[in-house]
Motif scaffolding. Sequence first.
Motif, PDB file in Angstrom:
ATOM      1  N   ASP A  83       0.793  -1.237   0.000  1.00 30.47           N
ATOM      2  CA  ASP A  83       0.000   0.000   0.000  1.00 30.47           C
ATOM      3  C   ASP A  83       0.821   1.280   0.000  1.00 30.47           C
ATOM      4  OD1 ASP A  83      -2.603  -1.389   0.248  1.00 30.47           O
ATOM      5  OD2 ASP A  83      -1.800  -1.994   2.195  1.00 30.47           O
ATOM      6  N   GLY A  84       2.132   1.167   0.068  1.00 32.99           N
ATOM      7  CA  GLY A  84       2.961   2.352  -0.003  1.00 32.99           C
ATOM      8  C   GLY A  84       3.066   3.104   1.317  1.00 32.99           C
ATOM      9  N   PHE A  85       3.513   4.325   1.226  1.00 28.46           N
ATOM     10  CA  PHE A  85       3.797   5.140   2.404  1.00 28.46           C
ATOM     11  C   PHE A  85       2.540   5.830   2.930  1.00 28.46           C
ATOM     12  CE2 PHE A  85       6.180   8.562   4.629  1.00 28.46           C
ATOM     13  CZ  PHE A  85       7.045   7.743   5.340  1.00 28.46           C
ATOM     14  N   LYS A  86       1.885   6.595   2.063  1.00 33.70           N
ATOM     15  CA  LYS A  86       0.731   7.399   2.483  1.00 33.70           C
ATOM     16  C   LYS A  86      -0.475   6.536   2.842  1.00 33.70           C
ATOM     17  CE  LYS A  86      -2.374  11.064   0.798  1.00 33.70           C
ATOM     18  NZ  LYS A  86      -3.598  10.244   0.703  1.00 33.70           N
ATOM     19  N   ASP A  87      -0.832   5.584   1.973  1.00 27.85           N
ATOM     20  CA  ASP A  87      -2.015   4.758   2.204  1.00 27.85           C
ATOM     21  C   ASP A  87      -1.713   3.504   3.009  1.00 27.85           C
ATOM     22  OD1 ASP A  87      -3.620   6.517   0.735  1.00 27.85           O
ATOM     23  OD2 ASP A  87      -3.134   5.522  -1.165  1.00 27.85           O
ATOM     24  N   GLY A  88      -0.435   3.251   3.269  1.00 29.24           N
ATOM     25  CA  GLY A  88      -0.057   2.082   4.033  1.00 29.24           C
ATOM     26  C   GLY A  88       0.429   2.427   5.413  1.00 29.24           C
ATOM     27  N   LEU A  89       1.696   2.838   5.509  1.00 26.23           N
ATOM     28  CA  LEU A  89       2.294   3.107   6.815  1.00 26.23           C
ATOM     29  C   LEU A  89       1.705   4.336   7.505  1.00 26.23           C
ATOM     30  CD1 LEU A  89       6.023   2.318   5.969  1.00 26.23           C
ATOM     31  CD2 LEU A  89       4.477   0.955   7.375  1.00 26.23           C
ATOM     32  N   TYR A  90       1.088   5.246   6.746  1.00 26.74           N
ATOM     33  CA  TYR A  90       0.479   6.427   7.355  1.00 26.74           C
ATOM     34  C   TYR A  90      -1.043   6.420   7.229  1.00 26.74           C
ATOM     35  CZ  TYR A  90       4.561   8.895   8.985  1.00 26.74           C
ATOM     36  OH  TYR A  90       5.681   9.252   9.705  1.00 26.74           O
ATOM     37  N   ALA A  91      -1.624   5.255   7.007  1.00 24.47           N
ATOM     38  CA  ALA A  91      -3.083   5.150   6.987  1.00 24.47           C
ATOM     39  C   ALA A  91      -3.635   5.513   8.369  1.00 24.47           C
ATOM     40  CB  ALA A  91      -3.495   3.729   6.618  1.00 24.47           C
ATOM     41  N   GLY A  92      -4.631   6.381   8.417  1.00 23.88           N
ATOM     42  CA  GLY A  92      -5.259   6.731   9.682  1.00 23.88           C
ATOM     43  C   GLY A  92      -4.522   7.749  10.513  1.00 23.88           C
ATOM     44  N   VAL A  93      -3.566   8.479   9.904  1.00 21.45           N
ATOM     45  CA  VAL A  93      -2.809   9.445  10.704  1.00 21.45           C
ATOM     46  C   VAL A  93      -3.708  10.574  11.214  1.00 21.45           C
ATOM     47  CG1 VAL A  93      -2.094  10.908   8.760  1.00 21.45           C
ATOM     48  CG2 VAL A  93      -0.640  10.748  10.793  1.00 21.45           C
ATOM     49  N   SER A  94      -4.780  10.903  10.493  1.00 20.55           N
ATOM     50  CA  SER A  94      -5.700  11.952  10.968  1.00 20.55           C
ATOM     51  C   SER A  94      -6.386  11.516  12.260  1.00 20.55           C
ATOM     52  CB  SER A  94      -6.749  12.281   9.899  1.00 20.55           C
ATOM     53  OG  SER A  94      -7.489  11.126   9.528  1.00 20.55           O
ATOM     54  N   ALA A  95      -6.661  10.225  12.391  1.00 23.02           N
ATOM     55  CA  ALA A  95      -7.241   9.709  13.641  1.00 23.02           C
ATOM     56  C   ALA A  95      -6.224   9.781  14.767  1.00 23.02           C
ATOM     57  CB  ALA A  95      -7.721   8.268  13.443  1.00 23.02           C
ATOM     58  N   ALA A  96      -4.945   9.581  14.428  1.00 21.42           N
ATOM     59  CA  ALA A  96      -3.890   9.685  15.443  1.00 21.42           C
ATOM     60  C   ALA A  96      -3.799  11.105  15.983  1.00 21.42           C
ATOM     61  CB  ALA A  96      -2.548   9.255  14.845  1.00 21.42           C
ATOM     62  N   TYR A  97      -3.986  12.103  15.110  1.00 23.80           N
ATOM     63  CA  TYR A  97      -3.960  13.493  15.559  1.00 23.80           C
ATOM     64  C   TYR A  97      -5.144  13.790  16.477  1.00 23.80           C
ATOM     65  CZ  TYR A  97      -0.413  14.409  11.971  1.00 23.80           C
ATOM     66  OH  TYR A  97       0.727  14.402  11.217  1.00 23.80           O
ATOM     67  N   LEU A  98      -6.334  13.331  16.101  1.00 23.86           N
ATOM     68  CA  LEU A  98      -7.510  13.541  16.961  1.00 23.86           C
ATOM     69  C   LEU A  98      -7.316  12.851  18.302  1.00 23.86           C
ATOM     70  CD1 LEU A  98     -10.405  14.572  17.387  1.00 23.86           C
ATOM     71  CD2 LEU A  98     -11.224  12.453  16.322  1.00 23.86           C
ATOM     72  N   ARG A  99      -6.698  11.691  18.267  1.00 20.96           N
ATOM     73  CA  ARG A  99      -6.442  10.928  19.495  1.00 20.96           C
ATOM     74  C   ARG A  99      -5.588  11.735  20.477  1.00 20.96           C
ATOM     75  NH1 ARG A  99      -2.258   7.173  20.874  1.00 20.96           N
ATOM     76  NH2 ARG A  99      -2.992   5.467  22.223  1.00 20.96           N
ATOM     77  N   GLN A 100      -4.654  12.513  19.960  1.00 19.83           N
ATOM     78  CA  GLN A 100      -3.812  13.319  20.841  1.00 19.83           C
ATOM     79  C   GLN A 100      -4.612  14.407  21.551  1.00 19.83           C
ATOM     80  OE1 GLN A 100      -0.828  12.386  21.665  1.00 19.83           O
ATOM     81  NE2 GLN A 100      -1.066  10.708  20.199  1.00 19.83           N
TER      82      GLN A 100
END
Length: 314
Positions: A83-100
């Motif tokens: 899945d690559g970098f953006k859609d793979g290893l960084y999938a859901g990063v927006s949820a990680a920001y909200l989590r903070q």
Amino acid sequence: LGRTCQYIVLQLLLERAPRSTQQPTSTMTAAGALIIKMVIAAFSGMGAATVCHPLDVIRVQMQTSGSTYSSAGEAARGIYKNDGFKDGLYAGVSAAYLRQWLYGSCRIGIYAYLLENAQNVNIQAGLDKNAIPLTSKMLMGLTSGGIGSFIGTPSELALVRMSNDKKLPVDQRRNYKGVGNCIARIAKEEGAPALFTGAPATVLRACLLSACAMGITSEIKMRLSTSGYFGEGGKAFGGVPMLFCATLVSSFCANTVANPFDVVKSRMQSSAAEYGSMLDCFVKTISDEGVLKLWSGFVPAFLKLAPYTVISLL
């Protein structure tokens, strides 16, 4: 190696912010101090999440049902290849920001607030400000972690769903467009209560993790500061080496205790229909895959936990 960033932020809050030797004179003053600590913790957590998020994706994909990865390295290579970098290893990063903002701000901010109040009480009593029992520090961590994790359960759910989505068969993928779309769709398609799927496991995991990580970090830091190995008062190189060592030990202890609840949380939040309860998930996981499955994802979780705090400070 990941939460070191956030625990160092804790030291910024406690050591570099102006402080008074008196208790707050009003509820408004106390509330203002708490809010400031929570906002600083949230921003620092976002910086840490930006760097460490791939470890969360690896952890979730190793813990959920159907995982074929035998190691964190294999998982990282597989996710990137598929899945690559953006859609793979960084999938859901927006949820990680909200989590903070929902979880991280409460966990770090409330703990810093409670610890500083306890230190002020000791100062007023003419005692060493750091003469706070380990059990009290762990109770502070348990309290802050429990409050933050319950408030942040919807963001935890979104993080798991979005991080794990690409692992599902194409016809079962939800293809969320972002954390807002994810939370809105869960509420619409599954009902608002579904946003708190896995809440008991989420809260128990956070209570254990925060009690061990934050309480033990404070205790070890206090002991290392008088050891002489890290300069006078542990201040060599700004105190970062000492804090990093303290968080390595506390992170190992915290993950060892909390990882089984993390696995159950990830499994229930990724596919709640498979399990009737937290206990049911525990029993099925052990009977189907063995007791050691409860510690799957331990390596990426540990690798994230200590440096996470260092990056937050920077």
